[in-house]
Enzyme design. Structure first.
Site, PDB file in Angstrom:
ATOM      1  N   ARG A   1      -7.143  -0.117  -1.064  1.00 24.74           N
ATOM      2  CA  ARG A   1      -7.945   1.020  -0.611  1.00 24.74           C
ATOM      3  C   ARG A   1      -7.014   2.150  -0.184  1.00 24.74           C
ATOM      4  O   ARG A   1      -5.855   1.948   0.146  1.00 24.74           O
ATOM      5  CB  ARG A   1      -8.863   0.632   0.543  1.00 24.74           C
ATOM      6  CG  ARG A   1      -8.141   0.203   1.823  1.00 24.74           C
ATOM      7  CD  ARG A   1      -7.975   1.298   2.843  1.00 24.74           C
ATOM      8  NE  ARG A   1      -7.163   0.890   3.990  1.00 24.74           N
ATOM      9  CZ  ARG A   1      -5.872   1.112   4.091  1.00 24.74           C
ATOM     10  NH1 ARG A   1      -5.216   1.717   3.126  1.00 24.74           N
ATOM     11  NH2 ARG A   1      -5.194   0.726   5.154  1.00 24.74           N
TER      12      ARG A   1
ATOM     13  N   HIS B   1      -5.566   3.886  12.660  1.00 25.83           N
ATOM     14  CA  HIS B   1      -5.333   3.238  13.955  1.00 25.83           C
ATOM     15  C   HIS B   1      -6.526   3.453  14.878  1.00 25.83           C
ATOM     16  O   HIS B   1      -6.372   3.509  16.094  1.00 25.83           O
ATOM     17  CB  HIS B   1      -4.027   3.735  14.599  1.00 25.83           C
ATOM     18  CG  HIS B   1      -2.832   3.235  13.854  1.00 25.83           C
ATOM     19  ND1 HIS B   1      -2.208   2.051  14.151  1.00 25.83           N
ATOM     20  CD2 HIS B   1      -2.177   3.739  12.785  1.00 25.83           C
ATOM     21  CE1 HIS B   1      -1.210   1.853  13.305  1.00 25.83           C
ATOM     22  NE2 HIS B   1      -1.171   2.860  12.457  1.00 25.83           N
TER      23      HIS B   1
ATOM     24  N   ASP C   1      -9.679   1.877  13.702  1.00 27.08           N
ATOM     25  CA  ASP C   1     -10.658   0.817  13.389  1.00 27.08           C
ATOM     26  C   ASP C   1     -10.633  -0.278  14.447  1.00 27.08           C
ATOM     27  O   ASP C   1     -11.675  -0.794  14.841  1.00 27.08           O
ATOM     28  CB  ASP C   1     -10.467   0.246  11.971  1.00 27.08           C
ATOM     29  CG  ASP C   1      -9.113  -0.410  11.715  1.00 27.08           C
ATOM     30  OD1 ASP C   1      -8.163  -0.181  12.508  1.00 27.08           O
ATOM     31  OD2 ASP C   1      -8.992  -1.155  10.715  1.00 27.08           O
TER      32      ASP C   1
ATOM     33  N   SER D   1      -3.098  -1.440   1.459  1.00 28.15           N
ATOM     34  CA  SER D   1      -3.773  -2.702   1.781  1.00 28.15           C
ATOM     35  C   SER D   1      -3.577  -3.825   0.793  1.00 28.15           C
ATOM     36  O   SER D   1      -4.536  -4.519   0.412  1.00 28.15           O
ATOM     37  CB  SER D   1      -5.280  -2.477   1.897  1.00 28.15           C
ATOM     38  OG  SER D   1      -5.555  -2.056   3.133  1.00 28.15           O
ATOM     39  N   SER D   2      -2.357  -4.039   0.375  1.00 30.74           N
ATOM     40  CA  SER D   2      -2.111  -5.149  -0.531  1.00 30.74           C
ATOM     41  C   SER D   2      -2.428  -6.474   0.163  1.00 30.74           C
ATOM     42  O   SER D   2      -2.974  -7.393  -0.455  1.00 30.74           O
ATOM     43  CB  SER D   2      -0.659  -5.147  -1.010  1.00 30.74           C
ATOM     44  OG  SER D   2       0.207  -5.151   0.093  1.00 30.74           O
TER      45      SER D   2
ATOM     46  N   ASP E   1      -9.742  -2.504   6.156  1.00 29.00           N
ATOM     47  CA  ASP E   1      -9.245  -2.792   4.811  1.00 29.00           C
ATOM     48  C   ASP E   1     -10.099  -3.798   4.069  1.00 29.00           C
ATOM     49  O   ASP E   1     -10.426  -3.625   2.897  1.00 29.00           O
ATOM     50  CB  ASP E   1      -7.810  -3.314   4.875  1.00 29.00           C
ATOM     51  CG  ASP E   1      -6.906  -2.317   5.546  1.00 29.00           C
ATOM     52  OD1 ASP E   1      -7.335  -1.163   5.688  1.00 29.00           O
ATOM     53  OD2 ASP E   1      -5.801  -2.695   5.922  1.00 29.00           O
TER      54      ASP E   1
HETATM   55  P1  NG1 Z   1      -2.501  -1.137   6.233  1.00 26.99           P
HETATM   56  O1  NG1 Z   1      -2.262   0.249   5.851  1.00 26.99           O
HETATM   57  O2  NG1 Z   1      -3.085  -1.946   5.142  1.00 26.99           O
HETATM   58  O3  NG1 Z   1      -1.319  -1.802   6.867  1.00 26.99           O
HETATM   59  C1  NG1 Z   1      -3.544  -1.402   8.712  1.00 26.99           C
HETATM   60  C2  NG1 Z   1      -4.697  -2.306   9.134  1.00 26.99           C
HETATM   61  C3  NG1 Z   1      -6.026  -1.559   9.206  1.00 26.99           C
HETATM   62  C4  NG1 Z   1      -5.905  -0.298  10.023  1.00 26.99           C
HETATM   63  C5  NG1 Z   1      -4.719   0.530   9.479  1.00 26.99           C
HETATM   64  C6  NG1 Z   1      -4.477   1.775  10.283  1.00 26.99           C
HETATM   65  C7  NG1 Z   1      -4.212  -4.448   8.064  1.00 26.99           C
HETATM   66  C8  NG1 Z   1      -4.590  -5.428   7.007  1.00 26.99           C
HETATM   67  N1  NG1 Z   1      -4.900  -3.353   8.154  1.00 26.99           N
HETATM   68  O4  NG1 Z   1      -3.694  -1.067   7.359  1.00 26.99           O
HETATM   69  O5  NG1 Z   1      -7.004  -2.403   9.762  1.00 26.99           O
HETATM   70  O6  NG1 Z   1      -5.753  -0.564  11.380  1.00 26.99           O
HETATM   71  O7  NG1 Z   1      -3.509  -0.232   9.492  1.00 26.99           O
HETATM   72  O8  NG1 Z   1      -5.607   2.564  10.249  1.00 26.99           O
HETATM   73  O9  NG1 Z   1      -3.306  -4.675   8.851  1.00 26.99           O
END
Ligand code: NG1
Length: 522
Positions: free
Chosen positions: A48, A55, A57, A164-165, A210
């Site tokens: 996504r 930061h 959610d 979001s892998s 995510d």
């Molecule tokens: P990513 O960018 O996938 O590391 C992480 C968190 C989200 C959200 C975002 C910041 C995971 C899987 N996801 O995303 O829930 O907090 O950072 O908005 O860690």
């Protein structure tokens, strides 16, 4: 079942089915080479891009992401030997195998040994618990192990790219395990609910954006993800702008954000900082917050709601009236400015914050610092709160802008307003949340000087990708500028292929699904 995770019999859910067909064919061949049997089905979940709201959610404020075409696909076979064998088409992810406990107990993850298989195990844990709770007969009420599995994965979501892998992989794994064990239908809401916590088992205190975005994605639609009053993804059409279409371009800084290794100073620390912030605000107004954060404390959304409902005796806000949300968040921002002294705005040492919360250092440590390891000198309560409230406000402002777009209005005015909100969000991530990096700032500066209306770091940050807002007529200018001024400068040997993977136009894509194999021609 309404709104259940779909099963497809062909690849028409992709914007480019043809090029994906050869990918699926290769995956199936690799699976057959690995295991000498045919896979039974394919499980898939996309990455996504978050348009705005990072930061926030895990503070239960709404976000605006969309699922994108890059995804994780896994060919799945079952066996009666209760062994799990994981392989990947990318050989840098070495083969892993392990046995499922013969007494049917749920697997545990050795967090000290950080491997890609641990993320599969995250999916295994949540899927196993779901099956045990909802289909007890298939595991003799928990005393019989799940089926053995053979899997070959292929992923096009760049790892550490902020797209979001890990969530795509955890969701694809969960779905694979459920289906392999006879769960042929699960609602998007249930799959989201169980996968949202999956990565907590490897020690990262993720929010829910995510997994929800990956599961609820729809072609041509962005998503409003709400966490209160309940977690839900609401797909909505992105307006068509005339005369030139709006384009969201993603550029990967190629600075890897290794969330697992840096969590103690980056991601998990942000979770702790705003958990402490929420309780500190609550203390100032003598409010008792619901303990629904990832570290079992209050959240800033919890504080905002209590402040209005109990302190100011106003009605509850269910998220539907955007203007109410906007005015409440503006009020929170004013409060953030007045709540702290000049010294406190610099940061709080552990003893200082503990004292303000009426706790001993030991009590503070137990409540806030034990769930996941963190390292800091001062907790930046003021800065993080300012980021969370202001980015949550910008999410609502963007939503209002998109919802109210009128094709007769001047699209330039609309695009400039949208772009400014994105760039303001980047500035806040940089200055107040400290989640940008110079490489990401540079990508934003280059694009906005060359035809983008705005740009921001997307996802957790600390590396990873930037999302740029531009239009079809300006796209090639932006791409050329990024190529010449960023990629060729920092990576002089970068190949055309690598460039094509680093700069992509993101189209909203279909969410998680099962693909049955009949239609894929080998
Ligand atoms: P990513 O960018 O996938 O590391 C992480 C968190 C989200 C959200 C975002 C910041 C995971 C899987 N996801 O995303 O829930 O907090 O950072 O908005 O860690």
């Amino acid at each position: 079942m309404t709104d259940s995770v779909p099963t497809f019999k062909d690849l028409s859910f992709y914007s480019d089915p043809e090029s994906n067909n050869s990918r699926y064919v290769k995956l199936i061949q690799k699976f057959q080479e690995n295991f000498g049997i045919k896979p039974e089905f394919i499980s898939r979940s996309p990455g996504r891009v978050n348009l705005i709201g990072d930061h926030i959610d895990y503070n239960h404020f709404s976000v605006l992401p969309m699922a994108i075409d890059v995804d994780v696909i896994g060919a799945v076979g079952t066996s009666d030997d209760h062994k799990v064998v994981l392989t990947n088409t990318d050989e840098s992810f070495a083969k892993e195998e392990f046995d499922l406990a013969s007494d049917g107990s749920v697997i545990e993850i050795d967090k000290t040994n950080h491997t890609w298989g641990n993320y599969f195990k995250c999916g295994l844990i949540v899927a196993h618990k779901y099956i045990r709770d909802n289909f007890p007969e298939s595991v003799d009420s928990g005393s019989k192990p799940l089926k053995g599995l053979r899997l070959t994965f292929n992923g096009t979501v760049p790892t550490g790219g902020g797209l979001s892998s890990s969530a795509a992989f955890c969701v694809a794994s969960t779905l694979a395990i459920l289906r392999a064990n006879g769960v042929t239908s699960i609602s998007k809401a249930d799959l989201t609910r169980i996968t949202v916590v999956s990565e907590h088992y490897v020690g990262v205190n993720t929010g829910g954006m995510d997994q929800c975005a990956s599961i609820y994605g729809e072609q041509n639609k962005a998503l409003l993800i709400q966490f209160k009053p309940k977690l839900i993804g609401i797909p909505f059409e992105i307006p068509v702008i005339k005369p030139n279409d709006m384009v969201f371009l993603i550029s990967n800084s190629l600075l890897k954000a290794n969330k697992h290794e840096t969590a103690p100073t980056d991601y998990n620390l942000r979770v702790v900082e705003i958990a402490a912030a929420s309780e500190l605000f609550a203390k100032k107004f003598n409010l008792n917050l619901p303990k629904d954060s990832n570290v079992s404390t209050g959240t800033l959304r919890g504080f905002m709601d209590k402040y209005f409902e109990e302190y100011l005796k106003k009605d509850a806000w269910d998220g539907s009236d955007i203007d109410v949300g906007i005015s409440r968040l503006e009020e929170m921002l004013k409060l953030t400015e007045t709540a702290f002294s000049v010294d406190e705005k610099v940061g709080f040492e552990t003893s200082e914050i503990a004292k303000q919360l009426g706790l001993s250092v030991e009590e503070f440590t137990k409540i806030f610092l034990t769930k996941a390891p963190v390292r800091y000198q001062k907790l930046k309560i003021y800065q993080r709160s300012k980021h969370v409230f202001s980015d949550s406000l910008r999410v609502l402002q963007v939503l209002k802008l998109l919802r109210n777009y009128n094709p007769s209005e001047d699209s330039e005015v609309f695009l400039k307003k949208f772009g400014t909100l994105l760039s303001d969000s980047h500035h806040s991530s940089d200055i107040y949340n400290d989640s940008s990096r110079p490489e990401l700032d540079q990508l934003c500066e280059i694009s906005t000087a060359n035809g983008a209306y705005g740009a921001r770091v997307t996802g957790a940050g600390f590396g990873g990708s930037v999302v740029h807002l531009t239009t079809a007529d300006k796209l090639s200018n932006v791409v050329t500028a990024l190529t010449e001024q960023y990629y060729k400068k920092h990576f002089p040997d970068i190949t055309q292929q690598e460039l094509a993977e680093a700069i992509v136009v993101s189209k909203p894509a279909t969410g998680s699904c099962i693909v049955e194999l009949d239609s894929i021609s080998l």
